[in-house]
Write a protein that holds these residues in place. Sequence first.
Motif, PDB file in Angstrom:
ATOM      1  N   ILE A 101       0.822  -1.211   0.000  1.00 24.71           N
ATOM      2  CA  ILE A 101       0.000   0.000   0.000  1.00 24.71           C
ATOM      3  C   ILE A 101       0.856   1.261   0.000  1.00 24.71           C
ATOM      4  CG2 ILE A 101      -1.674   1.342   1.330  1.00 24.71           C
ATOM      5  CD1 ILE A 101      -2.822  -1.376   2.300  1.00 24.71           C
TER       6      ILE A 101
ATOM      7  N   THR B 128       3.355   1.697  -3.088  1.00 19.03           N
ATOM      8  CA  THR B 128       2.618   2.024  -4.317  1.00 19.03           C
ATOM      9  C   THR B 128       2.068   3.443  -4.254  1.00 19.03           C
ATOM     10  OG1 THR B 128       1.970  -0.299  -4.493  1.00 19.03           O
ATOM     11  CG2 THR B 128       0.812   1.261  -5.892  1.00 19.03           C
ATOM     12  N   TYR B 129       1.481   3.793  -3.130  1.00 26.97           N
ATOM     13  CA  TYR B 129       0.855   5.120  -3.014  1.00 26.97           C
ATOM     14  C   TYR B 129       1.888   6.236  -3.127  1.00 26.97           C
ATOM     15  CZ  TYR B 129      -2.384   8.711  -1.453  1.00 26.97           C
ATOM     16  OH  TYR B 129      -3.179   9.833  -1.388  1.00 26.97           O
TER      17      TYR B 129
ATOM     18  N   SER C 155       4.232  -4.448  -5.086  1.00 27.00           N
ATOM     19  CA  SER C 155       4.087  -3.027  -5.407  1.00 27.00           C
ATOM     20  C   SER C 155       4.776  -2.659  -6.714  1.00 27.00           C
ATOM     21  CB  SER C 155       4.660  -2.180  -4.267  1.00 27.00           C
ATOM     22  OG  SER C 155       4.641  -0.809  -4.594  1.00 27.00           O
TER      23      SER C 155
ATOM     24  N   GLN D 260       2.597  -0.855  -9.659  1.00 27.54           N
ATOM     25  CA  GLN D 260       2.910   0.502 -10.107  1.00 27.54           C
ATOM     26  C   GLN D 260       3.036   0.603 -11.619  1.00 27.54           C
ATOM     27  OE1 GLN D 260       5.723   2.955  -7.781  1.00 27.54           O
ATOM     28  NE2 GLN D 260       5.823   1.253  -6.339  1.00 27.54           N
TER      29      GLN D 260
ATOM     30  N   PRO E 263      -5.692  11.002  -6.004  1.00 32.65           N
ATOM     31  CA  PRO E 263      -5.152  10.229  -4.880  1.00 32.65           C
ATOM     32  C   PRO E 263      -6.172   9.314  -4.211  1.00 32.65           C
ATOM     33  CG  PRO E 263      -5.348  12.561  -4.318  1.00 32.65           C
ATOM     34  CD  PRO E 263      -5.586  12.449  -5.787  1.00 32.65           C
TER      35      PRO E 263
ATOM     36  N   MET F 165      -6.806   6.409  -6.638  1.00 30.66           N
ATOM     37  CA  MET F 165      -5.601   5.578  -6.674  1.00 30.66           C
ATOM     38  C   MET F 165      -5.525   4.700  -5.429  1.00 30.66           C
ATOM     39  SD  MET F 165      -1.580   6.686  -7.135  1.00 30.66           S
ATOM     40  CE  MET F 165      -1.517   7.649  -5.629  1.00 30.66           C
ATOM     41  N   LEU F 166      -5.850   5.270  -4.271  1.00 33.17           N
ATOM     42  CA  LEU F 166      -5.823   4.490  -3.040  1.00 33.17           C
ATOM     43  C   LEU F 166      -6.826   3.346  -3.087  1.00 33.17           C
ATOM     44  CD1 LEU F 166      -4.771   4.061  -0.187  1.00 33.17           C
ATOM     45  CD2 LEU F 166      -6.487   5.704   0.627  1.00 33.17           C
TER      46      LEU F 166
ATOM     47  N   ILE G  25      -5.444   0.595  -5.225  1.00 35.94           N
ATOM     48  CA  ILE G  25      -4.413  -0.143  -4.494  1.00 35.94           C
ATOM     49  C   ILE G  25      -5.055  -1.094  -3.496  1.00 35.94           C
ATOM     50  CG2 ILE G  25      -2.479   0.056  -2.885  1.00 35.94           C
ATOM     51  CD1 ILE G  25      -1.913   2.831  -4.168  1.00 35.94           C
TER      52      ILE G  25
END
Length: 248
Positions: free
Chosen positions: A76, A79-80, A136, A140, A148, A151-152, A155
Amino acid sequence: MLLLPALAFAHGISDEDKRRMLEGSYLQYVGLGASHMLTGYDHLLFLFGVVFFLTTFKDVAKFVTVFTVGHCITLIFATYFKITWNYYLVDAVIALSVIYKGFDNNGGFQKYFGMASPNLLWAVFGFGLLHGFGLSTRLQQLPLGDDPVAMLWRILSFNVGVELGQIAALAVMVAMLAAWRARASFARFAYAANLALIYAGVYLLFTQLHGYQHDSAPDSIRFPVEEHRHLHEDMDIRNSVDTDRNQL
């Protein structure tokens, strides 16, 4: 040599998956995460080693939970925050975790170093962090978007899929090992099985290093099969020319 591309990217993200994710729902990320785990030879081999000698549900749940927490953290957050590295090298290090577990299961620390095995719970947690980073690096390469929040969620959806795939794989492993332990052959072949685990880890290690050596585009998705073939053809041509020159 033909097996190297297949194994090196047995759990890679294909171009088709990338295109599908461009307009995909969160459920597609869940499905991709599950399939990624179920075809991830290195992850599955390590888990197999972890649960090999665990006989109670409590122990299996404890170690799997620790491993899961570890790989969730790096999957998490890495990747974030877009923390990455060459995935060949990451997977090469992950292959070392497979070797480690087979070595530990066969009492390698006691036999060769005269010491007790390192704390298994902490070792599994540390390797969980490593495996999550490997996951990750693959995630990616997907179009996660610039929003964001979205995207979260992507993920997290992928992570949910990974956990579902892990549960499915573990259910099969634990059931098979439980049935095998009831047979006399388990005691006879446990050492050989973990020795095979070590050999598998060594093979995966050299597979990834081989891929790293021949990959001129480390951000590409697939193992460059054509590039690999041309490199070896060029080597053969150069060797042939050198031989002719020596004969002259």
